[in-house]
Design a protein around this motif. Structure first.
Motif, PDB file in Angstrom:
ATOM      1  N   GLU A 139      11.902   6.864  11.219  1.00  0.00           N
ATOM      2  CA  GLU A 139      11.197   7.478  12.346  1.00  0.00           C
ATOM      3  C   GLU A 139       9.914   6.704  12.619  1.00  0.00           C
ATOM      4  OE1 GLU A 139       8.796  11.596  13.548  1.00  0.00           O
ATOM      5  OE2 GLU A 139       9.676  11.345  11.548  1.00  0.00           O
ATOM      6  N   ARG A 140       9.741   6.292  13.868  1.00  0.00           N
ATOM      7  CA  ARG A 140       8.479   5.680  14.293  1.00  0.00           C
ATOM      8  C   ARG A 140       7.552   6.796  14.765  1.00  0.00           C
ATOM      9  NH1 ARG A 140       6.449   0.986  16.878  1.00  0.00           N
ATOM     10  NH2 ARG A 140       4.195   1.305  17.013  1.00  0.00           N
ATOM     11  N   ASP A 141       6.414   6.940  14.117  1.00  0.00           N
ATOM     12  CA  ASP A 141       5.448   7.990  14.417  1.00  0.00           C
ATOM     13  C   ASP A 141       4.108   7.322  14.715  1.00  0.00           C
ATOM     14  OD1 ASP A 141       3.891  10.251  14.593  1.00  0.00           O
ATOM     15  OD2 ASP A 141       3.946  10.714  12.453  1.00  0.00           O
ATOM     16  N   ARG A 152       8.058   5.903   9.228  1.00  0.00           N
ATOM     17  CA  ARG A 152       8.401   6.845   8.164  1.00  0.00           C
ATOM     18  C   ARG A 152       9.851   6.641   7.736  1.00  0.00           C
ATOM     19  NH1 ARG A 152       4.373  10.669   7.708  1.00  0.00           N
ATOM     20  NH2 ARG A 152       2.952  10.847   9.493  1.00  0.00           N
ATOM     21  N   LEU A 153      10.050   6.417   6.441  1.00  0.00           N
ATOM     22  CA  LEU A 153      11.382   6.229   5.870  1.00  0.00           C
ATOM     23  C   LEU A 153      11.648   7.372   4.901  1.00  0.00           C
ATOM     24  CD1 LEU A 153      11.068   2.445   4.898  1.00  0.00           C
ATOM     25  CD2 LEU A 153      11.829   3.402   7.086  1.00  0.00           C
ATOM     26  N   VAL A 182       1.633   0.828   8.986  1.00  0.00           N
ATOM     27  CA  VAL A 182       1.884   1.282   7.622  1.00  0.00           C
ATOM     28  C   VAL A 182       3.296   1.850   7.555  1.00  0.00           C
ATOM     29  CG1 VAL A 182       0.933   3.595   8.042  1.00  0.00           C
ATOM     30  CG2 VAL A 182       0.948   2.671   5.709  1.00  0.00           C
ATOM     31  N   VAL A 183       3.924   1.717   6.380  1.00  0.00           N
ATOM     32  CA  VAL A 183       5.252   2.277   6.114  1.00  0.00           C
ATOM     33  C   VAL A 183       5.107   3.344   5.033  1.00  0.00           C
ATOM     34  CG1 VAL A 183       7.561   1.808   5.189  1.00  0.00           C
ATOM     35  CG2 VAL A 183       6.486   0.175   6.760  1.00  0.00           C
ATOM     36  N   VAL A 184       5.744   4.494   5.251  1.00  0.00           N
ATOM     37  CA  VAL A 184       5.746   5.575   4.259  1.00  0.00           C
ATOM     38  C   VAL A 184       7.178   5.804   3.795  1.00  0.00           C
ATOM     39  CG1 VAL A 184       5.112   7.954   3.768  1.00  0.00           C
ATOM     40  CG2 VAL A 184       3.831   6.661   5.456  1.00  0.00           C
ATOM     41  N   LEU A 185       7.364   5.831   2.483  1.00  0.00           N
ATOM     42  CA  LEU A 185       8.688   6.028   1.891  1.00  0.00           C
ATOM     43  C   LEU A 185       8.656   7.278   1.024  1.00  0.00           C
ATOM     44  CD1 LEU A 185      11.576   4.932   1.292  1.00  0.00           C
ATOM     45  CD2 LEU A 185      10.563   3.601  -0.576  1.00  0.00           C
ATOM     46  N   ARG A 186       9.587   8.208   1.271  1.00  0.00           N
ATOM     47  CA  ARG A 186       9.640   9.423   0.473  1.00  0.00           C
ATOM     48  C   ARG A 186      11.068   9.936   0.420  1.00  0.00           C
ATOM     49  NH1 ARG A 186       5.476  13.233   3.304  1.00  0.00           N
ATOM     50  NH2 ARG A 186       5.808  14.418   1.389  1.00  0.00           N
TER      51      ARG A 186
END
Length: 255
Positions: free
Chosen positions: A7-9, A14-15, A49-53
């Protein structure tokens, strides 16, 4: 069905690792999607920035989905699997923007490796980290994973962890985990962290990551004149100097 949700936010990519009922264990399609993140970021300079969760909040990722190993009958299949994982980890390490892993629950095996290849790791108090293959599967870790764990955890702590097949709590991996955050504060604190990263000079962040890669590979003798020249020749550097002297905020362009 398993997937890597993307998702591009705004400036954030966001991954989300999603494999319901399997603690987000990673499947081949999920690995393939993770390997594409580098090119996605390279092709979109608005991403800061990339977020992985992990999906669901119960687990980050409980390793590779073991169902995929049922047809392994030769050593070469294992070698090819580890090469595949190595390509994914290498591509994640090359992502030009900061990668933040948000770990809730277990980050085990390949999940641990993904967290180790992130630049910042924030975790909830119930997070655990490990690679207990000596107790579970009877396989081993490849050089690329051990090398990264040595860099982030230290060789002694890594080997103690894997030889005893222990899972370590978030408080036992200080230096690896950037911050331990209570669940009720997680969303607010992560949003604050991402906002802070997005407000920084993107060329500087990319340069710091590139210099880190070279230092880890070549030590203090690493060559980085090209990286230094690029940031000092940038419009952002000129704007930064002017803003500092005039006591004015800077709108970083990434150029």
């Amino acid at each position: 069905m398993s997937s890597l949700e993307v998702e591009r936010d705004g400036a954030i990519l966001r991954l989300t690792l999603s494999n319901p009922g399997r603690r987000n264990a990673i499947t081949w399609p999920m690995y393939d999607a993770l390997e594409q993140v580098e090119s996605t970021v390279d092709g979109d300079h608005g991403i800061r920035v990339v977020v992985l969760r992990g999906a669901g909040g119960e687990a980050f990722a409980a390793g590779t989905d073991i169902r995929q190993f049922t047809d392994f009958t030769t050593g070469e299949q294992g070698v090819e699997y580890e090469r595949r994982v190595g390509r994914v980890l290498g591509s994640l390490l090359r992502v030009r923007v900061p990668v933040v892993a948000v770990v809730e629950g277990p980050a085990v095996g390949a999940g641990l490796a993904l967290a180790a290849c992130s630049d910042l790791v924030v975790a909830t108090p119930d997070a655990v980290f490990g690679a207990p293959v000596a107790r579970t599967l009877g396989n081993t870790l490849p050089p690329v994973v051990l090398a990264r764990l040595f860099q982030r955890l230290g060789a002694g702590r890594t080997m103690a962890m894997v030889l005893t097949a222990r899972l370590l709590s978030a408080t036992e991996v200080d230096g690896f985990v950037t911050e331990v955050i209570e669940r009720e504060q997680l969303t607010t604190r992560v949003d604050d962290l991402l906002e802070r990263i997005c407000s920084n000079a993107p060329l500087t962040l990319a340069a710091l990551k590139e210099v880190e890669r070279r230092v880890l590979r070549d030590g203090a003798a690493a060559e980085a004149d090209d990286v230094l020249a690029a940031v000092y020749a940038s419009r952002d550097f000129q704007a930064g100097v002017a803003g500092f002297l005039n006591h004015e905020p800077v709108e970083w362009e990434g150029r």
